[in-house]
Design a protein around this motif. Structure first.
Motif, short mmCIF file in Angstrom:
data_model
loop_
_atom_site.label_atom_id
_atom_site.label_comp_id
_atom_site.label_asym_id
_atom_site.label_seq_id
_atom_site.Cartn_x
_atom_site.Cartn_y
_atom_site.Cartn_z
N ALA A 1 6.44 -13.68 -5.82
CA ALA A 1 8.13 -13.39 -5.60
C ALA A 1 8.49 -12.31 -6.59
CB ALA A 1 8.76 -14.78 -5.90
N LEU A 2 7.79 -12.24 -7.78
CA LEU A 2 8.40 -11.16 -8.69
C LEU A 2 7.80 -9.73 -8.45
CD1 LEU A 2 9.14 -10.73 -11.83
CD2 LEU A 2 6.97 -10.97 -12.44
N LEU A 3 6.79 -9.79 -7.40
CA LEU A 3 6.18 -8.45 -7.19
C LEU A 3 6.55 -7.87 -5.61
CD1 LEU A 3 2.83 -8.82 -8.82
CD2 LEU A 3 4.75 -7.77 -9.85
N HIS A 4 7.08 -8.84 -4.96
CA HIS A 4 6.88 -8.47 -3.36
C HIS A 4 7.74 -7.40 -3.06
CE1 HIS A 4 11.25 -10.65 -3.65
NE2 HIS A 4 11.23 -9.83 -2.52
N ASP A 5 8.96 -6.83 -3.98
CA ASP A 5 9.59 -5.67 -3.70
C ASP A 5 9.27 -4.76 -4.77
OD1 ASP A 5 10.73 -6.11 -1.22
OD2 ASP A 5 12.85 -6.73 -2.14
N ILE A 6 8.15 -4.68 -5.39
CA ILE A 6 7.83 -3.62 -6.50
C ILE A 6 7.68 -2.32 -6.15
CG2 ILE A 6 5.31 -4.10 -6.67
CD1 ILE A 6 7.75 -3.98 -9.53
N GLY A 7 7.31 -2.31 -4.72
CA GLY A 7 7.08 -0.87 -4.23
C GLY A 7 8.34 -0.14 -3.97
N LYS A 8 9.44 -0.54 -4.16
CA LYS A 8 10.65 -0.10 -3.56
C LYS A 8 10.91 1.15 -4.51
CE LYS A 8 13.34 -3.33 -0.75
NZ LYS A 8 14.33 -4.38 -0.76
N GLY A 9 10.25 1.37 -5.78
CA GLY A 9 10.51 2.51 -6.35
C GLY A 9 9.62 3.74 -6.09
N TRP A 10 9.12 3.52 -5.17
CA TRP A 10 8.01 4.61 -4.42
C TRP A 10 8.56 5.05 -3.13
CZ3 TRP A 10 3.91 6.20 -7.70
CH2 TRP A 10 3.56 5.42 -9.02
N PRO A 11 7.97 6.15 -2.81
CA PRO A 11 8.44 6.86 -1.22
C PRO A 11 7.55 6.06 -0.41
CG PRO A 11 6.84 8.14 -2.46
CD PRO A 11 7.29 7.34 -3.51
N GLY A 12 7.75 6.12 0.90
CA GLY A 12 7.40 5.49 1.96
C GLY A 12 7.35 4.00 1.92
N ASP A 13 6.74 3.13 2.89
CA ASP A 13 6.89 1.96 3.11
C ASP A 13 6.70 1.09 1.98
OD1 ASP A 13 6.78 -0.84 3.91
OD2 ASP A 13 5.56 -0.45 5.79
N HIS A 14 7.65 0.39 1.52
CA HIS A 14 7.47 -0.44 0.22
C HIS A 14 6.48 -1.51 0.10
CE1 HIS A 14 10.47 -3.25 1.81
NE2 HIS A 14 9.93 -4.15 1.03
N SER A 15 6.49 -2.07 1.37
CA SER A 15 5.20 -3.17 1.31
C SER A 15 3.88 -2.62 1.03
CB SER A 15 5.27 -3.84 2.72
OG SER A 15 6.54 -4.46 2.91
N VAL A 16 3.63 -1.05 1.70
CA VAL A 16 2.35 -0.78 1.51
C VAL A 16 2.25 -0.07 0.29
CG1 VAL A 16 1.02 1.33 2.25
CG2 VAL A 16 2.33 0.08 3.97
N ALA A 17 3.24 0.39 -0.31
CA ALA A 17 3.19 0.87 -1.72
C ALA A 17 2.74 -0.36 -2.76
CB ALA A 17 4.33 1.65 -2.22
N GLY A 18 3.63 -1.47 -2.21
CA GLY A 18 3.58 -2.67 -3.08
C GLY A 18 2.56 -3.42 -3.28
N GLU A 19 1.45 -3.28 -2.22
CA GLU A 19 0.38 -3.90 -2.08
C GLU A 19 -0.35 -3.26 -3.18
OE1 GLU A 19 -3.28 -4.74 1.05
OE2 GLU A 19 -1.71 -3.28 1.63
N ILE A 20 -0.53 -1.98 -3.35
CA ILE A 20 -1.30 -1.30 -4.41
C ILE A 20 -1.01 -1.69 -5.66
CG2 ILE A 20 -2.08 1.14 -5.18
CD1 ILE A 20 -1.42 2.22 -2.28
N ILE A 21 0.27 -1.76 -5.75
CA ILE A 21 0.87 -2.15 -7.37
C ILE A 21 0.55 -3.46 -7.72
CG2 ILE A 21 2.96 -2.25 -8.79
CD1 ILE A 21 4.22 0.02 -6.79
N ALA A 22 0.89 -4.25 -6.60
CA ALA A 22 0.48 -5.66 -6.89
C ALA A 22 -1.18 -5.89 -7.14
CB ALA A 22 0.65 -6.64 -5.74
N ARG A 23 -1.78 -5.06 -6.41
CA ARG A 23 -3.55 -5.61 -6.94
C ARG A 23 -3.39 -5.17 -8.14
NH1 ARG A 23 -7.13 -6.22 -2.89
NH2 ARG A 23 -6.29 -6.20 -0.79
N ASP A 24 -3.05 -4.02 -8.88
CA ASP A 24 -3.30 -3.54 -10.18
C ASP A 24 -2.66 -4.46 -11.19
OD1 ASP A 24 -3.74 -1.49 -12.15
OD2 ASP A 24 -1.61 -1.34 -12.53
N VAL A 25 -1.26 -4.89 -10.78
CA VAL A 25 -0.56 -5.73 -11.81
C VAL A 25 -1.31 -7.21 -11.84
CG1 VAL A 25 1.42 -7.02 -12.33
CG2 VAL A 25 1.77 -4.69 -11.38
N ALA A 26 -1.66 -7.72 -10.72
CA ALA A 26 -2.34 -8.91 -10.73
C ALA A 26 -3.62 -8.96 -11.52
CB ALA A 26 -2.53 -9.61 -9.23
N GLY A 27 -4.62 -7.84 -11.36
CA GLY A 27 -5.64 -7.76 -11.92
C GLY A 27 -5.43 -7.57 -13.46
N ARG A 28 -4.31 -7.00 -13.83
CA ARG A 28 -3.99 -6.82 -15.37
C ARG A 28 -3.57 -8.29 -16.10
NH1 ARG A 28 0.11 -3.71 -16.00
NH2 ARG A 28 0.25 -2.72 -14.15
#
Length: 814
Positions: A461-488
């Motif tokens: 819930a906290l990360l689902h729209d985290i990709g909206k700060g990046w260009p392109g489809d925010h879900s695609v960008a968000g998946e990349i960010i979520a992997r990084d954040v979740a790992g950290r």
């Protein structure tokens, strides 16, 4: 004094000269912001002083005073002129004639004028009756005439304000609250009122008034810059529209942004939101301090009379390690060391949200100034505290905003900066991106009983729209960010994959349900392939609803909910081929087998405690991070083991983070049956008890000589738990077809001391045997599965299983 030549033209040419100089000042590009406002105020001062001087010849005891925004020198291009003609009961006709000599030229130029003619006594009396008048007089500034008359009024008004502050400040707070209710929150509105909305210029002025009372003061850092930014935007709005308006309409935002030299309207709104957020936060802190001071003043005389004087020390109640409550706020304990405890900000925030209390400004700033960064990956405690914070319901919002105001959130999650204060130009959305993410977590906290992994739900819930700060489809960008954040954050590889899937497909269910033919098998198969498992589907269903509810009233309805539920049911059927893991399949380790044989030989419980730590990463320094203690207990199979063990742990204030109970198969040649409990525990406060004491109490609990229920009831009566958060009710369900050997009863409830003891005793009272148990605490949520059987060792009949679950749920909700 204005620039060279401007004053001369204004004085020599009368109204037309002032109008020309004013126009030139507002259209020249050399000055903007505070310098232009100051120059406009100075130019207007000189013109009005000239009008006053020409009409006041021979008059004594008269002065012209600027009040309100003009008194502060904050003249925007279309601002009203707030003027007071002050006199000491001179000739009424002469005073009236002087007023006409000043007011009419102002009106002739088409300038808005708020004017009054009063004696000092009348001004003070009116201020005493009208709070808005009193607020305006607090900024009184002398323009012309009798300086002593103006100074006397200003001194008297300030004295009145300070004397009446205990009565006036609550009235001012109520006015601010009523205005916020009408106008909304400036930091989230797509067409905000820069002056009237919460966090706007009115609130900034109210904070000045509070400071003038000497009763409390606002956090100063950044506040002046926030006011300046809002005033700059209002100036640009006046120039762009040519009107005296404070509402930043959508169709005018691009022009206002261009006037300010900003990239686009989104950049403009983001700056407005950041300023408003700072003013709102300062207001929250200030009004909380006002309330604390007023309560203290009200209580102190009574305490003195009862206790015979003396200074009273504020009571401090522990909430968590290094965190205490004091006077209705969460503060740091005296022994807390932010520089040595990187988890402290999350622990303090989680404790505050769970207690429904605000974080002290001093505590947040102390942590922001001194706390060292968390290692990568985060230690387990940090991850658990984040989950607890996110799962605390509405109190999470205020606590999160306090951390964000001092920059702690972007330190914890650097990617947050891209979504912070980011507007959403969509009529469906009512929040900025960052607030929407927190609102989604708040909504998701209501659904933690519906999923087996509430921690993954809350973080998704906290990360689902985290990709909206990046260009392109925010879900695609968000998946990349979520992997990084979740790992950290410290999730393992499997959990990281689930979180990435949830973020990537957080719109999948709602879009498929409302836009595709659910009767087409290909539709359902495609969703099943994207989701991959029943557990992920369960999480995605809850996330979909939480996301929609947090978006706005137009994003969710019973019709949409029924479509999504239908889709989930169909996808679940496709995924139903997955078989549940056998709860008794795990083979014992050598140590477990040794303990079991010893328990059979002695006929009593055998305990082993083993501390667990994580090795420090390259970024971490100092000692390894403690994870808690692994507690292994082997007990000869007998009734009452689960409530006995869990009750003893609760008595010793041990928090159960994870637990398993199962029957252990003994080696050939060893007679008897042993229950093995493999639990991870941590001390709620202080240090762990000795293993010998735990074993002695466990022996007494099993033989019935230790009244655990009575002891826990006595402690609860002596130290009642604070009810800060209204948690969703407990949910108990029967997992049909989950096991061929036993009936699986799932319990999802708010974690609390003694919870596992109450569940275990309720199951024993129901006449069922617990064959195995799998208990986990995820943040503030307990997610437990109990494999139970009847007296003959067989699964419970369907109706009997439902009855047991219902009784257990009633007990937990009671």
């Amino acid at each position: 004094m204005t620039s060279t030549g401007v004053r001369t033209e204004a004085e020599d040419s009368g109204p037309s000269g002032y109008a020309a100089a004013r126009l030139r000042l507002l259209t020249e590009g050399a000055r903007s912001g505070p310098p232009r406002r100051a120059a406009l105020a100075g130019l207007t001062d000189d013109w009005l002083a000239g009008l006053f001087g020409a009409g006041a010849e021979g008059l004594r005891g008269v002065s012209l005073v600027a009040v309100g925004g003009y008194g502060r020198g904050e003249l925007s291009p279309r601002s009203d002129l707030d003027l007071l003609l002050l006199h000491d009961n001179g000739d009424p006709a002469a005073i009236a004639a002087l007023a006409d000599r000043i007011w009419y030229p102002v009106w002739d130029l088409g300038l808005a004028l708020d004017h009054s003619v009063r004696t000092p006594a009348e001004a003070r009396r009116t201020a005493g009756e009208d709070l808005k008048v009193q607020l305006g007089l607090l900024d009184a500034r002398h323009l012309a005439g009798d300086l002593g008359l103006t100074a006397g009024l200003r001194t008297a008004v300030l004295a009145d304000w300070r004397n009446q502050a205990p009565k006036r400040l609550p009235q001012l707070q109520e006015l601010c609250a009523e205005r916020a209710e009408r106008q909304g929150e400036l930091q989230y509105l797509l067409e905000p009122d820069l002056k009237e909305a919460r966090g706007g210029l009115r609130d900034a002025t109210a904070l000045r008034a509070v400071a003038a009372s000497w009763l409390a003061d606002a956090p100063r850092e950044g506040l002046d810059d926030a006011r300046r930014r809002l005033l700059d935007v209002r100036d640009a709005l006046h120039l762009a529209t040519g009107r005296a308006t404070d509402r930043l309409a959508l169709q005018e935002q691009d022009q206002v942004a261009a006037e300010l030299g900003l990239l686009d309207a989104d950049t403009l709104l983001r700056q407005v939101y950041e300023a408003a957020r700072l003013v709102s936060y300062a207001s929250d802190v200030t009004w909380r301090e006002v309330g604390r001071v007023l309560r203290s003043r009200a209580v102190r005389p009574r305490l003195r009379s009862m206790l015979g004087g003396g200074r009273q020390v504020a009571e401090r109640s522990p909430l968590a390690e290094g965190v205490v409550e004091q006077e209705g706020e969460v503060v740091l304990a005296r022994a807390a060391r932010p520089d040595r405890d990187p988890v402290l900000p999350l622990r303090a925030a989680a404790a505050a949200a769970q207690a429904g209390l605000p974080l002290s400004l001093h505590a947040v700033r102390r942590m922001a100034a001194g706390v060292r960064p968390l290692p990568t990956p985060w230690p387990a405690e940090a991850r658990e505290q984040l989950v607890t914070l996110l799962g605390s319901g509405p109190p999470t919002i205020e606590v999160w905003e306090a951390l964000e105001a001092e920059g702690l959130i972007t330190r914890l999650i650097p990617d947050w900066e891209r979504v912070r204060c980011r507007p959403q130009r969509n009529a469906v959305h009512i929040w900025t991106v960052d607030r929407h993410l927190i609102e989604t977590a708040v909504r998701a906290s209501e659904f933690t009983r519906r999923v087996s992994r509430p921690d993954l739900l809350l973080v998704a819930a906290l990360l689902h729209d985290i990709g909206k700060g990046w260009p392109g489809d925010h879900s695609v960008a968000g998946e990349i960010i979520a992997r990084d954040v979740a790992g950290r954050i410290g999730f393992d590889r499997t959990d990281v994959a689930v979180l990435a899937t949830l973020v990537r497909h957080h719109l999948l269910l709602i879009e498929t349900a409302t836009r595709r033919d659910l009767e087409d098998p290909a539709t359902v198969r495609s969703v099943a392939e994207a989701v991959g498992s029943q557990g992920t589907l369960e999480l995605l269903h809850a996330l979909t609803e939480a996301d929609a509810l947090a978006t706005g009233p137009a994003a969710w309805s019973s019709w949409r909910g029924s479509l999504v539920a239908d889709l989930v049911k169909r996808v679940s059927a496709v995924l139903a081929g997955d078989s549940p893991a056998d709860p008794e399949a795990a083979a014992p380790t050598a140590e477990q087998e040794r303990l079991a044989i010893e328990a059979i030989a002695t006929g009593s419980p055998v305990l082993a405690l083993r501390a667990q730590t994580e090795a420090p990463t390259e970024e971490a320094t100092g000692e390894p991070e403690p994870l808690g203690v692994e507690l292994l207990i082997a007990v000869p199979d007998q009734p009452g083991v689960l409530p006995a063990v869990s009750g003893v742990l609760a008595m010793h204030r041990l928090t159960v983070r994870a637990a398993e109970l199962r029957s252990l198969r003994l080696p050939d040649g060893v007679d008897g049956s042993v229950l093995l409990l493999d639990w991870r525990v941590a001390a709620e406060y202080g240090s762990l008890p000795q293993a010998a004491r735990l074993r002695a109490d466990l022996v007494r609990a099993l033989d019935g000589s230790l009244d655990i229920a009575g002891r826990l009831a006595e402690r609860d009566a002596a130290y009642p738990r604070r009810r800060g958060v209204v948690a969703p009710p407990a949910r108990v369900t029967v997992a049909s077809a989950a096991s061929r050997l036993a009936t699986v009863i799932e319990v999802r409830a708010q974690d609390a001391p003694g919870l596992l003891f109450r569940i275990g005793r309720a199951l024993e009272d129901a006449g069922v045997r617990v064959r195995s148990a799998h208990v986990s605490t995820l943040g503030a949520n307990a997610v437990d599965a109990f494999y139970v059987a009847g007296p003959q060792g067989a699964p419970l009949p369907g109706e009997e299983a439902v009855a047991v679950a219902r009784k257990l749920e009633e007990m937990l909700r009671g």
